[in-house]
Design an enzyme around this catalytic site. Structure first.
Site, PDB file in Angstrom:
ATOM      1  N   THR A 118       0.831  -1.204   0.000  1.00  0.00           N
ATOM      2  CA  THR A 118       0.000   0.000   0.000  1.00  0.00           C
ATOM      3  C   THR A 118       0.860   1.247   0.000  1.00  0.00           C
ATOM      4  O   THR A 118       2.087   1.151   0.005  1.00  0.00           O
ATOM      5  CB  THR A 118      -0.919   0.005   1.241  1.00  0.00           C
ATOM      6  OG1 THR A 118      -1.907   0.995   1.080  1.00  0.00           O
ATOM      7  CG2 THR A 118      -0.147   0.264   2.507  1.00  0.00           C
ATOM      8  N   GLY A 141       0.820   6.043  -6.741  1.00  0.00           N
ATOM      9  CA  GLY A 141      -0.071   5.125  -7.446  1.00  0.00           C
ATOM     10  C   GLY A 141       0.295   4.945  -8.907  1.00  0.00           C
ATOM     11  O   GLY A 141       0.037   3.896  -9.496  1.00  0.00           O
TER      12      GLY A 141
END
Length: 173
Positions: free
Chosen positions: A2, A158
């Site tokens: 993450t 991301g």
């Protein structure tokens, strides 16, 4: 895997995370909420690592906050000590960033309780990308808020990290 990133700017602290959960090489879910409010909405936490382990640690941290009446540093240190010494907790694979309106800390299972040197903390597989992006934005003259810097740092992470996505949750304290 993450990305969790926390930034302090102009007296505000913002913490955000992506929403991707992976199992091996597959994306299992893209809308996991890894950033949560605790203790009367005055504390925000973000977790990286095993989901089940993160929930255990979040619950333990919440108990420490209640016990120590919301004192962030004391609660984090007590959690780190218990995490390090309690046999059943030692194998938990997660890290967390905890924040209130004036402080934020990285807490790890190896007993680390770290306050940031440059008003940025980041953890997870995309943490280094997010930290670099946030530091660059903090050092550049701009009108971005802490929350906007977190959003941009998560977006950059991301784009680079295959274990992070663009479904972000950002909280400000």
């Amino acid at each position: 895997m993450t990305t969790i990133v926390c930034v302090r700017k102009d007296g505000k602290v913002a913490i955000g995370g992506d929403g991707q959960a992976t199992l091996g090489n597959c994306v299992e879910k893209g809308t996991v909420r890894k950033v949560r409010r605790l203790y009367k909405d005055k504390v925000v936490t973000g977790f990286a690592g095993s989901t089940a382990d993160a929930f255990i640690l979040r619950d333990l941290f919440e108990k420490k906050l209640e016990l120590h009446q919301g004192h962030l540093v004391k609660s984090a240190v007590e959690l780190a000590k218990e995490w390090r010494t309690e046999r059943s907790l030692r194998k938990l694979e997660a890290m967390m960033i905890v924040a209130n309106e004036s402080e934020f800390l990285l807490v790890s299972g190896s007993g680390d309780v770290i306050e940031p040197e440059f008003d940025v903390l980041a953890i997870g597989s995309g943490g280094n990308y997010a930290k670099a992006a946030a530091l660059a934005l903090l050092r550049t003259e701009n009108n971005l808020s802490a929350k906007e810097i977190v959003a941009e740092a998560l977006k950059i992470a991301g784009d680079i990290d295959i274990y992070s996505n663009h479904n972000h949750v950002i909280e400000e304290v």
